[in-house]
Design an enzyme around this catalytic site. Structure first.
Site, PDB file in Angstrom:
ATOM      1  N   GLU A   1       0.852  -1.188   0.000  1.00 37.77           N
ATOM      2  CA  GLU A   1       0.000   0.000   0.000  1.00 37.77           C
ATOM      3  C   GLU A   1       0.890   1.242   0.000  1.00 37.77           C
ATOM      4  O   GLU A   1       2.001   1.216   0.549  1.00 37.77           O
ATOM      5  CB  GLU A   1      -0.890  -0.023   1.259  1.00 37.77           C
ATOM      6  CG  GLU A   1      -1.782   1.205   1.391  1.00 37.77           C
ATOM      7  CD  GLU A   1      -2.893   1.052   2.436  1.00 37.77           C
ATOM      8  OE1 GLU A   1      -2.909   0.040   3.164  1.00 37.77           O
ATOM      9  OE2 GLU A   1      -3.743   1.955   2.499  1.00 37.77           O
TER      10      GLU A   1
ATOM     11  N   ASN B   1      -6.687   1.530   2.723  1.00 32.48           N
ATOM     12  CA  ASN B   1      -7.398   2.781   2.925  1.00 32.48           C
ATOM     13  C   ASN B   1      -6.943   3.824   1.900  1.00 32.48           C
ATOM     14  O   ASN B   1      -7.719   4.693   1.498  1.00 32.48           O
ATOM     15  CB  ASN B   1      -7.157   3.273   4.352  1.00 32.48           C
ATOM     16  CG  ASN B   1      -8.426   3.811   4.966  1.00 32.48           C
ATOM     17  OD1 ASN B   1      -9.198   4.477   4.283  1.00 32.48           O
ATOM     18  ND2 ASN B   1      -8.642   3.553   6.237  1.00 32.48           N
TER      19      ASN B   1
ATOM     20  N   GLU C   1     -12.741  -2.964   2.359  1.00 36.94           N
ATOM     21  CA  GLU C   1     -13.170  -2.575   3.713  1.00 36.94           C
ATOM     22  C   GLU C   1     -14.244  -1.491   3.694  1.00 36.94           C
ATOM     23  O   GLU C   1     -14.208  -0.568   4.516  1.00 36.94           O
ATOM     24  CB  GLU C   1     -11.978  -2.131   4.558  1.00 36.94           C
ATOM     25  CG  GLU C   1     -11.139  -3.294   5.014  1.00 36.94           C
ATOM     26  CD  GLU C   1     -10.126  -2.972   6.110  1.00 36.94           C
ATOM     27  OE1 GLU C   1     -10.057  -1.820   6.573  1.00 36.94           O
ATOM     28  OE2 GLU C   1      -9.405  -3.907   6.498  1.00 36.94           O
TER      29      GLU C   1
ATOM     30  N   TYR D   1      -7.076  -8.707  11.175  1.00 33.88           N
ATOM     31  CA  TYR D   1      -5.805  -8.507  11.885  1.00 33.88           C
ATOM     32  C   TYR D   1      -5.984  -9.016  13.297  1.00 33.88           C
ATOM     33  O   TYR D   1      -6.900  -8.590  14.010  1.00 33.88           O
ATOM     34  CB  TYR D   1      -5.432  -7.020  11.895  1.00 33.88           C
ATOM     35  CG  TYR D   1      -5.087  -6.500  10.522  1.00 33.88           C
ATOM     36  CD1 TYR D   1      -3.839  -6.746   9.960  1.00 33.88           C
ATOM     37  CD2 TYR D   1      -6.019  -5.789   9.768  1.00 33.88           C
ATOM     38  CE1 TYR D   1      -3.521  -6.282   8.686  1.00 33.88           C
ATOM     39  CE2 TYR D   1      -5.703  -5.324   8.497  1.00 33.88           C
ATOM     40  CZ  TYR D   1      -4.455  -5.580   7.962  1.00 33.88           C
ATOM     41  OH  TYR D   1      -4.140  -5.128   6.700  1.00 33.88           O
TER      42      TYR D   1
ATOM     43  N   GLU E   1      -6.405  -9.288   3.332  1.00 36.01           N
ATOM     44  CA  GLU E   1      -5.513  -8.658   4.322  1.00 36.01           C
ATOM     45  C   GLU E   1      -5.562  -9.518   5.569  1.00 36.01           C
ATOM     46  O   GLU E   1      -6.639  -9.748   6.123  1.00 36.01           O
ATOM     47  CB  GLU E   1      -5.944  -7.220   4.653  1.00 36.01           C
ATOM     48  CG  GLU E   1      -5.767  -6.249   3.507  1.00 36.01           C
ATOM     49  CD  GLU E   1      -6.063  -4.796   3.903  1.00 36.01           C
ATOM     50  OE1 GLU E   1      -5.896  -4.422   5.078  1.00 36.01           O
ATOM     51  OE2 GLU E   1      -6.491  -4.039   3.007  1.00 36.01           O
TER      52      GLU E   1
ATOM     53  N   GLN F   1       1.424  -6.396   5.518  1.00 33.01           N
ATOM     54  CA  GLN F   1       1.693  -6.080   4.129  1.00 33.01           C
ATOM     55  C   GLN F   1       3.016  -6.751   3.737  1.00 33.01           C
ATOM     56  O   GLN F   1       3.321  -7.782   4.322  1.00 33.01           O
ATOM     57  CB  GLN F   1       1.721  -4.563   3.958  1.00 33.01           C
ATOM     58  CG  GLN F   1       0.343  -3.953   4.289  1.00 33.01           C
ATOM     59  CD  GLN F   1       0.161  -2.500   3.881  1.00 33.01           C
ATOM     60  OE1 GLN F   1       0.987  -1.911   3.212  1.00 33.01           O
ATOM     61  NE2 GLN F   1      -0.952  -1.903   4.312  1.00 33.01           N
TER      62      GLN F   1
HETATM   63  O1  AHR Z   1      -3.106  -2.665   6.092  1.00 31.67           O
HETATM   64  C1  AHR Z   1      -3.312  -1.477   6.796  1.00 31.67           C
HETATM   65  C2  AHR Z   1      -4.752  -1.004   6.698  1.00 31.67           C
HETATM   66  O2  AHR Z   1      -5.567  -1.946   7.329  1.00 31.67           O
HETATM   67  C3  AHR Z   1      -5.333  -0.904   5.322  1.00 31.67           C
HETATM   68  O3  AHR Z   1      -5.074   0.317   4.716  1.00 31.67           O
HETATM   69  C4  AHR Z   1      -6.784  -1.058   5.562  1.00 31.67           C
HETATM   70  O4  AHR Z   1      -7.439  -1.679   4.474  1.00 31.67           O
HETATM   71  C5  AHR Z   1      -6.864  -1.909   6.818  1.00 31.67           C
HETATM   72  O5  AHR Z   1      -7.715  -1.366   7.748  1.00 31.67           O
END
Ligand code: AHR
Length: 514
Positions: A27, A72, A173, A244, A292, A351
């Site tokens: 990103e 994001n 998202e 996450y 993600e 990432q």
């Molecule tokens: O990976 C970091 C952020 O986590 C990304 O920009 C978003 O998609 C998610 O909330």
């Protein structure tokens, strides 16, 4: 000493592993792009400015597909800003990450980097502040050979051949209030369906992923996926999920249990997708792209607290330093994905470099492997073939699940088996066993009963563990944590015996015996 038994049979398969399971994410965030993969002037940079030391590590990691450019970030991104002569590209505010985006790296640089890294590109379109027409324009720019204004623009930008990007994500998202694109399922589903339809009219060879739930803790879990697929089922092949995991409460048993949350999340969303299809009398099976996933909590805070004064370029954001226990968790999630290989056919570790990443760099300095690098690289290299059904018999424990945003307990996992395992029948007759011992105190003897294989011999057996579960790799100690040889693996006729240290991740790769 804890005992566990595993039963498997070469004929009882879950599914063939799709190499896209071993994807990652880049990103425009912090030092992910700038001084991550791209740093003109770095001693290892090539003529395009790509760091060769990072490219080497990306290849060693075994990454197969890379999602880009957000996250994001994409929800306020104009793709046109990142193409054409570099000196003419605008410098923009990247709102969510409170950074200045110089746009010296954009779609064409990303595609060129992917070709060098040997990975497939996965592009995300902005369906938040832009919409279906802009998305279709990007498909035209990338994939139409020539003879139209946008494809000829790409050619004028120095890319005569079309990029041929197959995998496209319809935003991301959109269910998250923290996201620039947050909206309702109805509004998003309608726009996603329209975007998907016209993008495919531009190029009917593309695959499309609709944005599903952003984690098992999301209040709209299930209803979001149902409504979105109600609109978009006919236009997409994939539903994209995110999660996450965290260790907010310094509760390692809970962290290691959290992979089981991923199992339940996947199964729930698949059930919803199949229910939507059943209501339509459709035999379509939507596949999961887990777009993600990672551990992320130390550097996680509300966006307003990430802001640095002065809109800096590539500030050091989300630079999580991963520990041994995080690596064990990553191994556990990989097992979850493999054990759903029939429906989870793509995934992106979030990432790739510097930003919650398996690879860290110093600007102008070295690049190194974080702890989470190892399980990912091992699974990508060795888990190729058919995933087998495994029946695991061992004791279990209860664990809590913590909300990644508010730190409170949001769920309980009442029965977490101390052993989490997966087995892969490799092409050529071999067998790869992946095992996470979640007991923090006791060693575990695992007796595997493996039917349907010929005589096997150990080709490779490694373990990742440490007396200090907080140990990490840093610039000062680049290789403090790395896998070691797992001793004591015994192979018999149809059996494998393994001795797993407490809190450990083990990979046992068996080849056909000579
Ligand atoms: O990976 C970091 C952020 O986590 C990304 O920009 C978003 O998609 C998610 O909330």
């Amino acid at each position: 000493m804890r005992q566990a038994r595993v039963f498997l049979d070469r004929n009882f398969t879950i599914g063939r592993i799709d190499p896209r399971l071993f994807g990652a994410f880049i990103e425009h965030l912090g030092r992910g792009v700038y001084s991550g993969i791209y740093e003109p002037g770095h001693p290892t940079a090539d003529e395009k400015g790509f760091r060769r030391d990072v490219l080497d590590l990306v290849r060693e990691l075994g990454v197969t597909i890379v999602k880009y450019p957000g996250g994001n970030f994409v929800s306020t991104y104009n793709w046109e800003d990142g193409v054409g002569p570099v000196e003419e590209r605008p410098r923009r505010l990247s709102y969510v990450w409170a950074s200045l985006e110089p746009n010296t790296f954009g779609t064409n640089e990303f595609i060129a980097w992917c070709r060098l890294a040997g990975v497939e590109p996965m592009l995300v379109v902005n369906l938040a502040t832009r919409g279906p027409q802009d998305a279709a324009n990007l498909v035209e720019y990338c994939n139409v050979p020539g003879g139209t204004t946008l494809s000829d623009l790409r050619r004028a930008h120095g890319f005569d051949k079309p990029h041929g990007v197959k995998f496209w994500c319809l935003g991301g998202e959109m269910d998250g209030v923290w996201h620039a694109g947050a909206t309702t399922a109805d509004e998003y589903g309608r726009i996603a369906a329209q975007a998907g339809k016209i993008m495919r009219w531009v190029d009917d060879s593309i695959e499309l992923a609709v944005s599903g739930s952003s984690g098992p803790y999301i209040p709209t879990l299930g209803s979001w996926d149902e409504t979105v697929l109600h609109h978009a089922l006919d236009h997409v092949e994939w539903i994209a999920l995110h999660t996450y995991l965290n260790n907010w409460k310094d509760d390692p048993p809970a962290l290691l249990a959290a992979a089981d949350l991923i199992d339940a999340f996947i199964e729930g969303v698949i059930a919803v997708a199949d229910a939507v299809a059943a209501k339509r009398r459709s035999s379509k099976r939507i596949m999961v792209s887990f777009n993600e996933w990672n551990v992320w909590y130390r550097t996680r805070r509300p966006y307003e607290h990430l802001r640095m004064p002065g809109w800096p370029v590539a500030p050091p954001l989300l630079e999580e330093v991963y520990s041994v226990e995080d690596a064990l968790m990553v191994g556990g999630v990989l097992i979850s994905f493999l054990n759903h290989a029939d429906r989870v056919r793509s995934a992106c570790l979030a990432q790739l470099v510097n930003v919650i990443a398996p690879i860290s760099t110093e600007t102008g300095g070295p690049a190194w492997r974080q702890t989470i690098f190892y399980p990912f690289a091992q699974v990508s290299r060795l888990a190729r073939g058919d995933v087998l059904r495994v029946r695991v018999e061992c004791e279990s424990y209860a664990a809590a699940c913590y909300n990644p945003y508010r730190r409170e307990t949001f769920d309980q996992l009442p029965s977490v088996a101390y052993l989490k395992a997966s087995a892969v029948a490799n092409e050529g007759g071999g067998l790869t066993l992946l095992a996470l011992n979640r007991d923090l105190d006791q060693e575990m003897t695992v007796l595997v009963s493996a039917r349907g294989f010929g005589r096997l011999a150990v080709a490779e057996a490694t373990v990742l563990t440490d007396s200090d579960l907080k140990a990490a790799n840093t610039k000062a100690a680049l290789m403090r944590v790395k896998p070691a040889r797992l001793s004591g693996v015994a192979v018999g006729a149809g059996t494998v015996r393994m001795e797993l240290p407490p809190a450990s991740w083990s990979v046992v790769h068996l080849r056909v015996a000579a």
